[in-house]
Design an enzyme around this catalytic site. Structure first.
Site, PDB file in Angstrom:
ATOM      1  N   GLU A 287       3.856   1.668  -1.233  1.00 25.08           N
ATOM      2  CA  GLU A 287       4.421   1.948  -2.559  1.00 25.08           C
ATOM      3  C   GLU A 287       3.354   2.519  -3.496  1.00 25.08           C
ATOM      4  O   GLU A 287       3.601   3.445  -4.258  1.00 25.08           O
ATOM      5  CB  GLU A 287       5.036   0.673  -3.154  1.00 25.08           C
ATOM      6  N   TYR A 288       2.166   1.953  -3.414  1.00 18.57           N
ATOM      7  CA  TYR A 288       1.060   2.462  -4.229  1.00 18.57           C
ATOM      8  C   TYR A 288       0.828   3.944  -3.930  1.00 18.57           C
ATOM      9  O   TYR A 288       0.717   4.770  -4.828  1.00 18.57           O
ATOM     10  CB  TYR A 288      -0.214   1.651  -3.966  1.00 18.57           C
ATOM     11  N   ASP A 289       0.788   4.259  -2.634  1.00 20.32           N
ATOM     12  CA  ASP A 289       0.543   5.652  -2.253  1.00 20.32           C
ATOM     13  C   ASP A 289       1.630   6.585  -2.765  1.00 20.32           C
ATOM     14  O   ASP A 289       1.369   7.720  -3.146  1.00 20.32           O
ATOM     15  CB  ASP A 289       0.451   5.778  -0.728  1.00 20.32           C
TER      16      ASP A 289
ATOM     17  N   GLU B 250     -17.722  -0.708   8.104  1.00 21.27           N
ATOM     18  CA  GLU B 250     -16.864  -1.745   7.545  1.00 21.27           C
ATOM     19  C   GLU B 250     -17.353  -3.097   8.049  1.00 21.27           C
ATOM     20  O   GLU B 250     -17.672  -3.249   9.225  1.00 21.27           O
ATOM     21  CB  GLU B 250     -15.433  -1.492   8.050  1.00 21.27           C
TER      22      GLU B 250
ATOM     23  N   CYS C 148      29.380 -30.856   6.831  1.00 20.72           N
ATOM     24  CA  CYS C 148      30.265 -32.006   7.047  1.00 20.72           C
ATOM     25  C   CYS C 148      30.244 -32.994   5.883  1.00 20.72           C
ATOM     26  O   CYS C 148      30.938 -34.002   5.921  1.00 20.72           O
ATOM     27  CB  CYS C 148      29.904 -32.719   8.351  1.00 20.72           C
TER      28      CYS C 148
ATOM     29  N   ASP D 275      -9.797  -2.900   8.390  1.00 18.95           N
ATOM     30  CA  ASP D 275      -9.357  -3.445   7.113  1.00 18.95           C
ATOM     31  C   ASP D 275     -10.295  -4.588   6.714  1.00 18.95           C
ATOM     32  O   ASP D 275     -10.000  -5.756   6.893  1.00 18.95           O
ATOM     33  CB  ASP D 275      -7.920  -3.953   7.253  1.00 18.95           C
TER      34      ASP D 275
ATOM     35  N   CYS E 103      25.402 -32.879   3.335  1.00 16.03           N
ATOM     36  CA  CYS E 103      25.401 -31.807   4.333  1.00 16.03           C
ATOM     37  C   CYS E 103      26.366 -30.715   3.880  1.00 16.03           C
ATOM     38  O   CYS E 103      27.523 -31.005   3.584  1.00 16.03           O
ATOM     39  CB  CYS E 103      25.823 -32.356   5.688  1.00 16.03           C
TER      40      CYS E 103
ATOM     41  N   ASP F 180       0.838  -1.200   0.000  1.00 15.14           N
ATOM     42  CA  ASP F 180       0.000   0.000   0.000  1.00 15.14           C
ATOM     43  C   ASP F 180       0.870   1.246   0.000  1.00 15.14           C
ATOM     44  O   ASP F 180       0.562   2.248  -0.632  1.00 15.14           O
ATOM     45  CB  ASP F 180      -0.869   0.053   1.269  1.00 15.14           C
TER      46      ASP F 180
ATOM     47  N   TYR G 158     -18.848   3.775  11.422  1.00 16.03           N
ATOM     48  CA  TYR G 158     -17.956   4.850  11.880  1.00 16.03           C
ATOM     49  C   TYR G 158     -18.288   6.223  11.306  1.00 16.03           C
ATOM     50  O   TYR G 158     -17.557   7.171  11.539  1.00 16.03           O
ATOM     51  CB  TYR G 158     -16.495   4.519  11.572  1.00 16.03           C
TER      52      TYR G 158
ATOM     53  N   CYS H  53      28.523 -33.419  13.575  1.00 14.89           N
ATOM     54  CA  CYS H  53      28.656 -32.373  12.545  1.00 14.89           C
ATOM     55  C   CYS H  53      28.840 -31.017  13.235  1.00 14.89           C
ATOM     56  O   CYS H  53      28.066 -30.645  14.125  1.00 14.89           O
ATOM     57  CB  CYS H  53      27.410 -32.359  11.668  1.00 14.89           C
TER      58      CYS H  53
ATOM     59  N   LEU I  92      -9.674   8.399   1.709  1.00 21.49           N
ATOM     60  CA  LEU I  92      -8.984   9.175   2.738  1.00 21.49           C
ATOM     61  C   LEU I  92      -7.573   9.461   2.247  1.00 21.49           C
ATOM     62  O   LEU I  92      -6.970   8.649   1.545  1.00 21.49           O
ATOM     63  CB  LEU I  92      -8.884   8.359   4.030  1.00 21.49           C
TER      64      LEU I  92
ATOM     65  N   LYS J 180      -1.404   5.465   8.365  1.00 24.68           N
ATOM     66  CA  LYS J 180      -1.222   4.069   7.967  1.00 24.68           C
ATOM     67  C   LYS J 180      -0.097   3.427   8.784  1.00 24.68           C
ATOM     68  O   LYS J 180       0.971   4.015   8.941  1.00 24.68           O
ATOM     69  CB  LYS J 180      -0.869   3.983   6.474  1.00 24.68           C
TER      70      LYS J 180
ATOM     71  N   LYS K  72      -8.709   2.230  11.667  1.00 20.45           N
ATOM     72  CA  LYS K  72      -8.995   2.119  10.234  1.00 20.45           C
ATOM     73  C   LYS K  72      -9.157   0.630   9.964  1.00 20.45           C
ATOM     74  O   LYS K  72      -8.185  -0.103   9.849  1.00 20.45           O
ATOM     75  CB  LYS K  72      -7.866   2.710   9.391  1.00 20.45           C
TER      76      LYS K  72
ATOM     77  N   LYS L  39      -9.998  12.338  12.553  1.00 19.85           N
ATOM     78  CA  LYS L  39     -11.071  13.185  12.020  1.00 19.85           C
ATOM     79  C   LYS L  39     -11.217  14.437  12.877  1.00 19.85           C
ATOM     80  O   LYS L  39     -11.228  14.338  14.109  1.00 19.85           O
ATOM     81  CB  LYS L  39     -12.405  12.424  12.038  1.00 19.85           C
TER      82      LYS L  39
ATOM     83  N   GLU M 156      -9.805   6.924  15.446  1.00 17.75           N
ATOM     84  CA  GLU M 156     -10.453   5.616  15.549  1.00 17.75           C
ATOM     85  C   GLU M 156      -9.755   4.619  14.637  1.00 17.75           C
ATOM     86  O   GLU M 156      -8.961   5.011  13.787  1.00 17.75           O
ATOM     87  CB  GLU M 156     -11.940   5.742  15.198  1.00 17.75           C
TER      88      GLU M 156
ATOM     89  N   CYS N 106      20.963 -34.070   8.387  1.00 20.10           N
ATOM     90  CA  CYS N 106      22.333 -34.544   8.491  1.00 20.10           C
ATOM     91  C   CYS N 106      22.343 -35.405   9.748  1.00 20.10           C
ATOM     92  O   CYS N 106      22.009 -34.927  10.829  1.00 20.10           O
ATOM     93  CB  CYS N 106      23.273 -33.347   8.655  1.00 20.10           C
TER      94      CYS N 106
HETATM   95  S1  IVH Z   1     -14.031   7.624   7.316  1.00 22.97           S
HETATM   96  C1  IVH Z   1     -15.277  10.443   3.844  1.00 22.97           C
HETATM   97  N1  IVH Z   1     -13.351   5.961   9.186  1.00 22.97           N
HETATM   98  O1  IVH Z   1     -11.046   3.529   4.715  1.00 22.97           O
HETATM   99  C2  IVH Z   1     -14.348   9.447   4.392  1.00 22.97           C
HETATM  100  N2  IVH Z   1     -13.066   5.276   6.933  1.00 22.97           N
HETATM  101  O2  IVH Z   1      -9.937   5.293   2.361  1.00 22.97           O
HETATM  102  C3  IVH Z   1     -15.072   8.396   5.079  1.00 22.97           C
HETATM  103  N3  IVH Z   1     -12.170   2.985   6.704  1.00 22.97           N
HETATM  104  O3  IVH Z   1     -12.768   2.242   2.318  1.00 22.97           O
HETATM  105  C4  IVH Z   1     -14.170   7.407   5.606  1.00 22.97           C
HETATM  106  N4  IVH Z   1     -12.048   2.541   8.852  1.00 22.97           N
HETATM  107  O4  IVH Z   1     -14.152   2.066   4.448  1.00 22.97           O
HETATM  108  C5  IVH Z   1     -13.426   6.167   7.865  1.00 22.97           C
HETATM  109  N5  IVH Z   1     -12.835   4.572  10.985  1.00 22.97           N
HETATM  110  C6  IVH Z   1     -12.915   4.778   9.652  1.00 22.97           C
HETATM  111  C7  IVH Z   1     -12.512   3.802   8.723  1.00 22.97           C
HETATM  112  C8  IVH Z   1     -12.595   4.089   7.363  1.00 22.97           C
HETATM  113  C9  IVH Z   1     -11.851   2.075   7.625  1.00 22.97           C
HETATM  114  C10 IVH Z   1     -12.053   2.746   5.247  1.00 22.97           C
HETATM  115  C11 IVH Z   1     -13.267   3.127   4.468  1.00 22.97           C
HETATM  116  C12 IVH Z   1     -12.731   3.395   3.091  1.00 22.97           C
HETATM  117  C13 IVH Z   1     -11.323   3.740   3.369  1.00 22.97           C
HETATM  118  C14 IVH Z   1     -11.088   5.187   3.052  1.00 22.97           C
END
Ligand code: IVH
Length: 717
Positions: A60-62, A202, A456, A145, A453, A58, A254, A476, A108, A359, A143, A335, A141, A471
């Protein structure tokens, strides 16, 4: 679909783009770079969202995403409608009914360290036109997954559920979401004057449940899920809601995205803060980040922080704690708490400016397998070790990774020269998830397993019931050394100052031939060694003297008997008065101990039948190493005052007044040890209903006392 050639090209292009940072944006041919970035990002999105099988982390992607954003910021003309920056989310599945969200669900922005969070705080203050020294309150809070869900309630009833999809349009999954106990079918929003509301959350699978699901799938011969997220996102879309229900998904909510009253007028503005809206959801019986998880938590899952300093502290504490949380997290979300300030911050087309994800350090990375080396361990097992191009992973640089055995290499088709995906899970040992076979160039070479080996040269053998080549030369050099290193290690005799390099040095000086030699070192000589001196020599002596007094369970563990771990060390120690008592045990006697299986029994039995080993132990004892099970140690293991002390006991048939587990606990508390089968060493057999062959066998032996459940209860209380 991408062809293998195309995938190889895009993969190496990604690495090039990552490792050649953008020079001066004005001098570089940015249009070309932007196009390259767009192509690789689209490719990685496809791997991640469609294939569920990313080939870069992730992080590297970012990095790539940020590069493209930077160019597009500088040269808005270069923005094309198909740019990955121009859409919100990506995972639309064909053939599912699609629904439009009431408000777009954006992504986000990401942050990775304290500095990023400081920058975020600064930008919030600027957007809100506040002084740099004002404190902004933030909610932090988890995040989660898992799979993102969007729920709509109208007139207090759940009317619709959807996946996030591309942020505007998602797949309809109402029937599946209705099966989740954590999704209330009715919720009294009307009490708050809300007629229609859209919630974001989620769907997750708890990690321990995920393990069970995978174990069951494995047993049934089905493919296992790579991680809880894949199992959850797949679960959201099951065609049959019953199957969805079998995944034991839980929904954490959330965010309140949209709320209107009976006239369609916005009521979100009635709330002062994010905090307040989450408490409302909790009071309406939704599962929110405030929920208790049923597991002792050292940290609350969510916190309202007074300022960014508290945010940073909380995020960093969670980074270390993430693995203890019962659900998978990939970071924290920060937030702005005040909804008034949120409004001032506004949105970009991609994310809200009032929120940011922190992250956690990446736990997966891709790198090249340079070579495979073979190491000989303390029991002679030859382990293939992957030599990787060094790659940073969750805070350490990974270079050497065990490949376990030949079967592991064959089943994963790992070849020298391959790009491999490496993961570091909670237990900190990195491992190779797979080879990225689609990135092969044709120059990769299969791993050649050695016949001899590597140390030995003796011919390697592979016992039928084992996965490893061994072995078998106990002398040995590699084995002798590995056994000494293990013997002194923390888990075994715990001799501080006797690590790998010291042992190697003493060995080369000819001072160490067997582990007994560790207890007759010449400390005057040691003091004269370069880098030692009187003090270190004295410290080493003190550490060795201390180790001599170790309880025998440590000693047993330290002998490198195959399969004899800490637990087995304890179990055996509890059964003897002196370590050498074991030389008189027959094979059956070992198997009487509950949790001692036939393989371990045979290994220990063989060890104590070998005269050389007995001699080694006698020498160690003469050098002062404790071989006695002290009364205190024994008491700690078994209740020596208990009415059944010294007896071995076994339960058979169905007990009516307690479970088997309770009965075993009672017996252990009474000082007995639990046997695993009927033999002449068994003292008591407790017989419940429908007892079968065990009872017959015990009767035939004639030496076993046979009790019924009532007798057992009377004698133990
Ligand atoms: S707030 C307007 N809170 O993260 C933004 N997102 O890149 C609303 N995610 O796929 C997102 N936990 O499902 C928020 N506590 C959390 C989160 C959360 C996981 C996920 C969300 C989305 C990704 C946002």
């Amino acid at each position: 679909m991408y062809s293998p050639d195309e995938q190889r090209r895009l993969f190496s292009l990604s690495k090039e783009l990552l490792f050649s940072p953008q020079a001066d944006l004005f001098s570089e041919p940015s249009a070309e770079r932007a196009e390259d970035l767009r192509q690789v990002l689209l490719y990685h999105e496809w791997r991640y969202y469609v294939q569920n099988d990313p080939v870069i982390s992730d992080f590297e992607y970012d990095q790539l995403y940020k590069q493209l954003e930077a160019i597009e910021r500088q040269f808005p003309d270069l923005i094309s409608s198909d740019s990955p920056t121009q859409r919100v989310g990506k995972d639309l599945v064909e053939n599912a009914a699609q629904v439009q969200h009431l408000t777009p669900m954006l992504s986000l922005d990401n942050s990775y360290d304290a500095e990023d969070l400081q920058d975020f705080d600064e930008s919030v203050k600027k957007l809100c036109k506040l002084d740099a020294d004002t404190d902004i309150e933030y909610c932090v809070e988890p995040k989660y997954d898992g799979g993102t869900i969007v729920l709509v309630y109208e007139n207090d009833r759940l009317v619709r559920a959807a996946t996030r999809g591309n942020g505007y349009v998602g797949d309809e999954i109402t029937a599946n979401m209705r099966t989740l106990r954590t999704v209330p079918l009715k919720a009294a929003f009307s009490q708050k004057g809300i007629t229609k509301v859209e919630l974001r959350g989620e769907a997750l699978i708890r990690k321990d449940i995920f393990e069970k699901i995978n174990a069951a799938r494995q047993e049934a011969g089905e493919t296992v899920f790579a991680n809880p997220r894949n199992a959850a996102t797949g679960g959201l879309r099951m065609k049959d809601p019953k199957e969805a229900a079998e995944r034991s998904l839980e929904a954490f909510i959330y965010q309140l995205g949209y709320a209107v009253d009976a006239n369609g007028a916005d009521v979100l503005g009635k709330f002062n803060s994010h905090d307040e809206s989450i408490h409302l959801l909790e009071s309406l019986s939704f599962k929110t980040p405030l929920a208790k998880t049923g597991v002792q938590q050292h940290l609350p899952a969510t916190k309202t922080c007074k300022n960014i300093r508290e945010v940073i502290e909380f995020c960093q504490a969670w980074q270390d704690y993430r693995d203890e949380y019962p659900y998978e997290l990939d970071g924290m979300v920060v937030k702005v708490n005040s909804l008034e300030l949120q409004e001032k911050c506004g949105f970009t087309s991609h994310h809200p400016r009032w929120a940011i994800a922190f992250k956690f350090k990446a736990r997966q990375a891709t790198t090249r397998l340079r070579d495979v080396e073979f190491q000989v361990g303390k029991t002679g097992a030859v382990t293939p070790v992957a030599k990787l191009e060094p790659v940073p992973l969750a805070g350490v640089t990974v270079q050497n990774v065990s490949l376990h055995n030949e079967e592991f290499i064959r089943s994963k088709d790992i070849r020298i020269g391959d790009q491999v995906l490496v993961e570091r899970a909670g237990d900190v040992i990195p491992y190779i998830v797979k080879s990225l076979t689609e990135l092969r160039t044709g120059a990769e070479k299969p791993v050649e397993y050695p016949k001899n080996c590597p140390v030995c040269q003796s011919v390697l053998v592979k016992p039928d019931d084992e996965a490893v080549w061994r072995c078998e030369n106990a002398g040995c050099e590699a084995q002798v050394m590995a056994r000494m290193i293990f013997h002194t290690s923390k888990a075994a005799m715990d001799i501080e100052g006797m690590g790998e390099s010291t042992i190697e040095r003493f060995y080369k000086l000819g001072w160490l031939h067997t582990i007994a030699d560790i207890y007759r070192l010449d400390y005057d000589q040691i003091a004269k060694l370069e880098g030692f001196g009187e003090k270190s020599a004295a410290n080493l002596m003190a550490a060795v003297e201390k180790a001599k007094q170790n309880p025998i369970q440590r000693l047993l563990h330290s002998l490198s008997i195959h399969h004899l771990g800490q637990k087995a060390g304890k179990l055996l120690a509890a059964e003897v008065n002196h370590v050498l008592d074991l030389k008189d045990w027959d094979l059956e006697r070992y198997q009487l101990i509950k949790d001692v299986g036939p393989v371990l029994a045979r290994n220990v039995f063989n060890f104590f039948q070998n005269e050389q080993n007995l001699e080694l132990l006698r020498t160690m004892e003469s050098l002062g190493v404790n071989m006695h099970q002290t009364a205190e140690d024994k008491k700690a293991e078994l209740n020596a005052d208990g009415p059944l002390f010294g007896k071995t006991i076994l339960f058979t048939g169905t007990l009516s007044q307690m479970t088997r587990e309770e009965a075993e606990k009672t017996a252990t508390a009474a000082g007995a040890s639990i046997a695993s089968g009927v033999s002449k060493h068994l003292s008591i057999l407790v017989v419940g209903e429908k007892a079968g062959s065990k009872l017959k066998k015990a009767q035939a032996l004639g030496t076993v006392e046979i009790w019924n459940e009532q007798e057992f209860i009377e004698k133990t209380t």
